[in-house]
Design a protein around this motif. Structure first.
Motif, PDB file in Angstrom:
ATOM      1  N   LEU A  40       0.833  -1.200   0.000  1.00  0.00           N
ATOM      2  CA  LEU A  40       0.000   0.000   0.000  1.00  0.00           C
ATOM      3  C   LEU A  40       0.869   1.253   0.000  1.00  0.00           C
ATOM      4  O   LEU A  40       2.054   1.202   0.297  1.00  0.00           O
ATOM      5  CB  LEU A  40      -0.887   0.001   1.251  1.00  0.00           C
ATOM      6  N   LEU A  41       0.219   2.352  -0.308  1.00  0.00           N
ATOM      7  CA  LEU A  41       0.853   3.654  -0.167  1.00  0.00           C
ATOM      8  C   LEU A  41      -0.183   4.627   0.344  1.00  0.00           C
ATOM      9  O   LEU A  41      -1.375   4.343   0.323  1.00  0.00           O
ATOM     10  CB  LEU A  41       1.466   4.134  -1.487  1.00  0.00           C
ATOM     11  N   LEU A  42       0.285   5.751   0.802  1.00  0.00           N
ATOM     12  CA  LEU A  42      -0.579   6.882   1.127  1.00  0.00           C
ATOM     13  C   LEU A  42       0.167   8.134   0.714  1.00  0.00           C
ATOM     14  O   LEU A  42       1.354   8.093   0.405  1.00  0.00           O
ATOM     15  CB  LEU A  42      -0.995   6.901   2.600  1.00  0.00           C
ATOM     16  N   ASP A  43      -0.535   9.245   0.658  1.00  0.00           N
ATOM     17  CA  ASP A  43       0.095  10.503   0.278  1.00  0.00           C
ATOM     18  C   ASP A  43       0.577  11.228   1.518  1.00  0.00           C
ATOM     19  O   ASP A  43      -0.076  11.208   2.568  1.00  0.00           O
ATOM     20  CB  ASP A  43      -0.892  11.398  -0.477  1.00  0.00           C
ATOM     21  N   VAL A  44       1.729  11.872   1.359  1.00  0.00           N
ATOM     22  CA  VAL A  44       2.321  12.681   2.413  1.00  0.00           C
ATOM     23  C   VAL A  44       2.488  14.090   1.881  1.00  0.00           C
ATOM     24  O   VAL A  44       3.015  14.286   0.782  1.00  0.00           O
ATOM     25  CB  VAL A  44       3.675  12.086   2.862  1.00  0.00           C
ATOM     26  N   GLN A  45       2.017  15.065   2.652  1.00  0.00           N
ATOM     27  CA  GLN A  45       2.142  16.466   2.260  1.00  0.00           C
ATOM     28  C   GLN A  45       3.207  17.136   3.115  1.00  0.00           C
ATOM     29  O   GLN A  45       3.105  17.165   4.349  1.00  0.00           O
ATOM     30  CB  GLN A  45       0.814  17.195   2.441  1.00  0.00           C
ATOM     31  N   ALA A  46       4.238  17.654   2.448  1.00  0.00           N
ATOM     32  CA  ALA A  46       5.300  18.368   3.151  1.00  0.00           C
ATOM     33  C   ALA A  46       4.760  19.700   3.654  1.00  0.00           C
ATOM     34  O   ALA A  46       4.051  20.408   2.935  1.00  0.00           O
ATOM     35  CB  ALA A  46       6.483  18.593   2.223  1.00  0.00           C
ATOM     36  N   ILE A  47       5.075  20.034   4.890  1.00  0.00           N
ATOM     37  CA  ILE A  47       4.666  21.309   5.481  1.00  0.00           C
ATOM     38  C   ILE A  47       5.822  22.298   5.433  1.00  0.00           C
ATOM     39  O   ILE A  47       5.669  23.432   5.013  1.00  0.00           O
ATOM     40  CB  ILE A  47       4.163  21.114   6.921  1.00  0.00           C
ATOM     41  N   ARG A  48       6.999  21.823   5.858  1.00  0.00           N
ATOM     42  CA  ARG A  48       8.166  22.695   5.801  1.00  0.00           C
ATOM     43  C   ARG A  48       9.448  21.891   5.926  1.00  0.00           C
ATOM     44  O   ARG A  48       9.466  20.824   6.532  1.00  0.00           O
ATOM     45  CB  ARG A  48       8.116  23.775   6.871  1.00  0.00           C
TER      46      ARG A  48
END
Length: 168
Positions: A105-113
């Motif tokens: 599986l995978l999931l999305d990761v959103q970079a914040i900083r």
């Protein structure tokens, strides 16, 4: 009947910077990248069973000359099948996986900083982090849980601030 929301959890997710660095994630559309290539059942199970949208992520560079925490991110999606497992040309191909029975599986990761690099030696120097999974002998998991007090100590003592969504 709706279930009450659970408190946010925190994770350390390792990425080799030549595959996906914090800079790559920040440059991606929406600063969001699919977290592909997880090929350890325990790490996969963390994604499948415990990680939720909004959970905090310590974006960790590994497999490089200077490993360490390189940024702050958040989980941005639920899980779905990692398409690399079906691609014979991919390094992450798994001949036992099928579209009707995916193994990975995978999931999305959103970079914040992006942060300054917080190296292992610095993490080890903090008594509050002594039990942190990434610091335990023999730990090679690409995804590990981070306790709330560890998250807070890293932000406060190593990074001198707070991440989005952090109230402490």
């Amino acid at each position: 009947m709706t279930l009450p929301e659970r408190p946010a959890r925190y994770w350390l997710m390792k990425s080799e910077p030549d595959e996906c660095s914090i800079d790559d994630a920040l440059a991606a559309p929406g600063a969001t990248v699919p977290w592909t290539g997880v090929r350890n059942y325990q790490a996969r199970n963390f994604m499948r069973d415990e990680m939720r949208i909004g959970d905090g992520v310590l974006f960790y560079h590994s497999g490089c000359p200077e490993p360490g925490i390189a940024g702050i991110a958040r989980v941005a999606s639920g899980v779905r099948a990692d398409p690399a497992q079906f691609d014979p040309a991919s390094h992450y191909y798994d001949p036992k996986a099928t579209p009707d029975k995916p193994r990975w599986l995978l999931l999305d990761v959103q970079a914040i900083r992006k942060t300054r690099l917080v190296r292992l030696a610095e993490l080890r120097a903090h008594p509050a982090l002594a039990e942190m999974r990434v610091l335990q002998r023999g730990n090679r998991l690409s995804i590990t849980p981070v306790q709330e007090q560890e998250w807070a100590a890293i932000l406060r003592d190593c990074l001198g601030g707070k991440a989005a969504g952090q109230s402490n």
